[in-house]
Design a protein around this motif. Structure first.
Motif, PDB file in Angstrom:
ATOM      1  N   LYS A 294     -17.331  12.491  34.966  1.00 15.56           N
ATOM      2  CA  LYS A 294     -16.161  12.411  35.844  1.00 15.56           C
ATOM      3  C   LYS A 294     -16.490  12.962  37.227  1.00 15.56           C
ATOM      4  O   LYS A 294     -16.118  12.384  38.256  1.00 15.56           O
ATOM      5  CB  LYS A 294     -15.002  13.171  35.205  1.00 15.56           C
ATOM      6  N   GLU A 295     -17.203  14.083  37.292  1.00  8.49           N
ATOM      7  CA  GLU A 295     -17.587  14.669  38.577  1.00  8.49           C
ATOM      8  C   GLU A 295     -18.476  13.721  39.368  1.00  8.49           C
ATOM      9  O   GLU A 295     -18.305  13.538  40.576  1.00  8.49           O
ATOM     10  CB  GLU A 295     -18.312  15.996  38.338  1.00  8.49           C
ATOM     11  N   THR A 296     -19.419  13.082  38.677  1.00  7.19           N
ATOM     12  CA  THR A 296     -20.329  12.146  39.333  1.00  7.19           C
ATOM     13  C   THR A 296     -19.579  10.941  39.880  1.00  7.19           C
ATOM     14  O   THR A 296     -19.762  10.548  41.048  1.00  7.19           O
ATOM     15  CB  THR A 296     -21.412  11.679  38.347  1.00  7.19           C
ATOM     16  N   ALA A 297     -18.727  10.338  39.055  1.00  6.90           N
ATOM     17  CA  ALA A 297     -18.073   9.078  39.422  1.00  6.90           C
ATOM     18  C   ALA A 297     -16.905   9.269  40.378  1.00  6.90           C
ATOM     19  O   ALA A 297     -16.832   8.621  41.430  1.00  6.90           O
ATOM     20  CB  ALA A 297     -17.611   8.353  38.168  1.00  6.90           C
ATOM     21  N   LEU A 298     -15.986  10.147  40.008  1.00  3.26           N
ATOM     22  CA  LEU A 298     -14.719  10.237  40.741  1.00  3.26           C
ATOM     23  C   LEU A 298     -14.776  11.197  41.919  1.00  3.26           C
ATOM     24  O   LEU A 298     -14.081  10.981  42.921  1.00  3.26           O
ATOM     25  CB  LEU A 298     -13.599  10.651  39.790  1.00  3.26           C
TER      26      LEU A 298
END
Length: 402
Positions: free
Chosen positions: A294-298
């Motif tokens: 989630k941290e990487t994508a969003l």
């Protein structure tokens, strides 16, 4: 006496029980011969006769005992089940058979549909008989650059601090890299579905390529379809980090950890063959923390948030490569990458060093935003947060004067 107007006895026709009670005498027992216990008129089904003093009634099976001319009790014909009951039973059998046939047809059609999807989405292969051009001078300079990087003095926690400065509030320095035992305490894990909630990448082999890619694997990070099929690709001292994208990925991982056989039904939901066994103990398995995905994508890549759509993807799922880079920033003091970069302008160029996939496969896929990922990696290299040892993202050694 017999209930007038039908063959259905009270036990099958509750709505007519009051009528039957009014016209039928109470049940009696018929004494047998030689002091034997008495028998009801139901025993007449065996063709026996009884003394003339026996009382008569209709039994629970629709059979009627009547007094014959010789004062003997004989069973009247028509002892078969009621016609209405037979029709109902036959109708229920037909309904059951129809439901079974429909379920079977649905299962067959569903299996064929999944098979067609696999054929449609499996990437087209390239002709590896045509050897691509190799710049040996560049190869030599890349080797010299990598050697110089590895000889530099290590800077503890450098990459984590650099990521915190570069992305400010978007990067958390305290995220655990893997899923722990007490996942219920972390609400962020349940905000989204997989892979956003709940290092050697994918199936890249070592055997036969050690001269070019080395022979050490500390972590193999992949998803079920990307796990190597050969057990020789799992060094005994390494770890297996699973990235779970869908619900059946959990079933596969459980089978690998417990050394169980995955059912044929579960295998239908994978787009290619998956490993049947991973020769590790349970202590060597890890699950990538979905919060890192989630941290990487969003947060870092700023992709759109997950949403429910009928078909396809929003191109908001990062590749395993970019997720591995972010994971490394949480695990390591410094991070260097090798073999990264998609040359989308050359679709016939091999995508990997070990299989027949072409670069065109990345143009056709609908899950990953490789352009956005390339920009992120270029930013990391140019800001000297990570180093690119092979120059596929941003080449620091391509200038011959360097």
């Amino acid at each position: 006496m017999r209930e007038p107007g039908g063959l259905c006895p009270p036990s099958w026709c509750p709505q007519r029980r009051d009528v039957a009670a009014a016209v039928s005498p109470p049940p009696v027992r018929i004494p047998g011969d030689s002091g034997e216990p008495g028998m009801t008129s139901r025993a007449a089904a065996a063709g026996k006769t009884f003394p003339s003093h026996a009382l008569l009634r209709e039994d629970g099976f629709g059979c009627l005992a009547m007094l014959s001319d010789d004062n003997s009790v004989k069973l009247k014909s028509d002892c078969s089940p009621p016609v209405q009951w037979c029709k109902v039973a036959a109708h229920e059998d037909e309904k059951t058979n129809l439901v079974f046939k429909r379920l079977l047809a649905l299962f067959v059609i569903g299996g064929c549909f999944l098979y067609v999807l696999k054929l449609h989405f499996y990437p087209e292969e390239c002709d590896r008989t045509k050897t691509p051009y190799v710049d040996f001078d560049r190869v030599k300079r890349a080797q010299q650059y990598a050697s110089a990087v590895l000889q530099e003095q290590c800077r503890p926690s450098f990459v984590k601090k650099a990521m915190g400065k570069l992305f400010a509030e978007k990067y958390s320095m305290d995220i655990p890299p893997f899923v722990g035992k007490n996942i219920d305490d972390d609400e962020a894990l349940f905000k989204y579905g997989p892979p956003f909630g709940f290092h050697r990448l994918n199936d890249a082999p070592v055997q036969g390529y050690t001269d070019h890619v080395g022979n050490k694997t500390t972590i193999r990070m992949t998803y079920p379809e990307g796990a190597p099929l050969s057990e020789h690709e799992y060094p005994p001292a390494s770890l297996f980090v699973a990235v779970l994208f869908k619900s059946v990925d959990f079933n596969w991982l459980q089978a690998m950890v417990k050394n169980e056989t995955l059912s044929l039904w579960i295998r239908l939901f994978f787009w290619k063959e998956v490993a049947k066994k991973i020769p590790f103990t349970s202590k060597q398995f890890r699950i990538l923390n979905p919060v890192i995905v989630k941290e990487t994508a969003l947060d870092i890549l700023e992709f759109p948030k997950p949403r429910s759509i009928f078909w396809g993807w929003d191109k908001n799922v990062p590749t395993i490569g970019v997720m591995a880079v972010v994971l490394a920033t949480h695990l390591c003091d410094e991070v260097s990458i090798a073999g990264f970069g998609y040359d989308l302008d050359q679709p016939s160029t091999p995508l990997h060093y070990y299989n027949n996939l072409c670069m065109a496969a990345m143009n056709r896929q609908t899950m990953h935003n490789v352009t956005g990922e390339t920009k992120l990696l270029q930013k990391l290299v140019k800001e000297k947060v990570v180093k690119d040892l092979t120059g596929g993202i941003h080449c620091e050694f391509c200038n011959k004067d360097s």
